[in-house]
Design an enzyme around this catalytic site. Structure first.
Site, mmCIF file in Angstrom:
data_model
loop_
_atom_site.group_PDB
_atom_site.id
_atom_site.type_symbol
_atom_site.label_atom_id
_atom_site.label_comp_id
_atom_site.label_asym_id
_atom_site.label_seq_id
_atom_site.Cartn_x
_atom_site.Cartn_y
_atom_site.Cartn_z
ATOM 1 C CG HIS A 1 -6.992 5.677 -3.030
ATOM 2 N ND1 HIS A 1 -6.220 4.836 -2.258
ATOM 3 C CD2 HIS A 1 -7.776 6.382 -2.172
ATOM 4 C CE1 HIS A 1 -6.531 5.022 -0.986
ATOM 5 N NE2 HIS A 1 -7.467 5.953 -0.901
ATOM 6 C CG ASN B 1 -12.479 5.665 -0.764
ATOM 7 O OD1 ASN B 1 -13.083 4.751 -1.322
ATOM 8 N ND2 ASN B 1 -11.152 5.744 -0.759
ATOM 9 C CD1 TRP B 2 -18.451 4.333 2.417
ATOM 10 C CD2 TRP B 2 -19.929 2.740 1.894
ATOM 11 N NE1 TRP B 2 -19.602 4.585 3.118
ATOM 12 C CE2 TRP B 2 -20.530 3.633 2.807
ATOM 13 C CE3 TRP B 2 -20.681 1.664 1.413
ATOM 14 C CZ2 TRP B 2 -21.847 3.469 3.261
ATOM 15 C CZ3 TRP B 2 -21.981 1.509 1.865
ATOM 16 C CH2 TRP B 2 -22.554 2.395 2.785
ATOM 17 C CE LYS B 3 -9.875 3.657 1.988
ATOM 18 N NZ LYS B 3 -8.552 3.677 2.545
ATOM 19 C CD GLU C 1 -6.722 10.078 0.388
ATOM 20 O OE1 GLU C 1 -7.657 10.102 1.182
ATOM 21 O OE2 GLU C 1 -6.516 9.123 -0.381
ATOM 22 N N GLY D 1 -5.512 4.937 6.894
ATOM 23 C CA GLY D 1 -5.872 3.738 7.659
ATOM 24 C C GLY D 1 -4.985 3.462 8.860
ATOM 25 C CD GLU E 1 -6.515 1.970 0.120
ATOM 26 O OE1 GLU E 1 -7.587 1.884 -0.503
ATOM 27 O OE2 GLU E 1 -6.452 2.321 1.321
ATOM 28 C CB SER F 1 -6.238 8.552 10.017
ATOM 29 O OG SER F 1 -5.594 7.358 9.643
HETATM 30 P P1 PGA Z 1 -8.882 6.455 5.840
HETATM 31 O O1 PGA Z 1 -8.800 6.393 4.259
HETATM 32 O O2 PGA Z 1 -9.801 7.574 6.210
HETATM 33 O O3 PGA Z 1 -9.439 5.094 6.243
HETATM 34 O O4 PGA Z 1 -7.503 6.657 6.347
HETATM 35 C C1 PGA Z 1 -8.747 7.557 3.472
HETATM 36 C C2 PGA Z 1 -8.628 7.193 2.031
HETATM 37 O O5 PGA Z 1 -8.002 6.188 1.707
HETATM 38 O O6 PGA Z 1 -9.153 7.900 1.160
#
Ligand code: PGA
Length: 245
Positions: free
Chosen positions: A94, A6-8, A163, A169, A96, A206
């Site tokens: 997600h 997941n490159w966000k 998650e 993160g 976010e 993470s």
């Molecule tokens: P992360 O993100 O590996 O940077 O913690 C995971 C995600 O948001 O899917």
């Protein structure tokens, strides 16, 4: 095992070069137990699609609009548009996006439209730190899956990504025992309450080459959703390698 990158909101045309290593790796590995899926930002989907054509890497998007085909929704992309550009997967729910107001109802509509379109859904669920402290994790997970999956019959195309929000993160990962319990709870609920035959449950938060071995003993995980570490192809490949040896 699924390994989803997941490159966000990261990456530009230059970052496509980093895929070369992964393409090479995926060709060498004739292991059909591995599914490599890349979810770049919308701006790179087309280029990614061309680059990974005829490889074992599959394409996913990071979100979609709830409306299936098209409409007056400035700045949005529908599941049909994603499908047409070559995406096979879409991440929905997600944290976010939940954090900026995406509701369980909207998530449910997105899942429905993506199923109708023929995409596979990577459905993210997880509790916040506050909810964890109040020991509400199982209640929250059940609420998220009940509302997210409401009225959905074809659930074979839904993959679950557990998650914990406090882990994304932050470099902090759950204790093996807690993670085991939460994944088992999810699996049990999906089997019994939702009558899924063989639910796929991934972990995300993470994950990196240093800690991925810690997850090995939790042999009920079907793969990983990787954010930060997936932007570095060497780290992403190392995560795959260290999962197996
Ligand atoms: P992360 O993100 O590996 O940077 O913690 C995971 C995600 O948001 O899917």
């Amino acid at each position: 095992m699924y390994f989803i990158a997941n490159w966000k909101m990261f990456g530009d045309i230059k970052s496509l070069n980093s895929l070369n290593k992964v393409l090479k790796f995926s060709r060498h590995k004739k292991n059909n137990k591995i599914r490599l899926i890349y979810c770049p930002p919308y701006t790179l989907l087309n280029l990614f699609h061309k680059k990974i054509k005829n490889s074992n890497i599959e394409l996913g998007a990071q979100n979609c609009h709830e409306e299936e085909v098209s409409g007056p929704f400035t700045g949005s992309i529908s599941s049909k548009m994603l499908k047409k550009i070559g995406a096979k997967y879409v991440i929905v729910g997600h944290s976010e996006n939940r954090a900026i107001g995406e509701s369980n109802l909207t998530i449910n509509k997105k899942i429905k439209s993506s199923i109708n379109t023929g995409l596979k859904i990577i459905f993210c669920i997880g509790e916040t730190l506050q909810q964890r402290k109040k020991k509400q994790t199982h209640k929250v997970l059940l609420d998220q899956i009940s509302k997210g999956l409401k009225g959905i019959k074809k659930m074979n195309n839904v993959i679950f990504a557990y998650e914990p929000v406090w882990s994304i993160g932050t470099g902090i990962t759950p204790k093996a025992n807690d993670l085991k319990k939460n994944i088992a709870f999810l699996r049990n609920s999906l089997l019994k309450k939702f009558r899924l035959k063989n639910p796929k449950i991934l972990y995300g938060g993470s994950v990196n080459p240093k800690n991925v071995r810690n997850f090995k003993e939790i042999n009920i995980i079907d793969g990983f959703l990787v954010g930060g570490a997936s932007q570095d192809s060497k780290k992403f490949i190392d995560i795959v390698k260290k999962t197996f040896n």
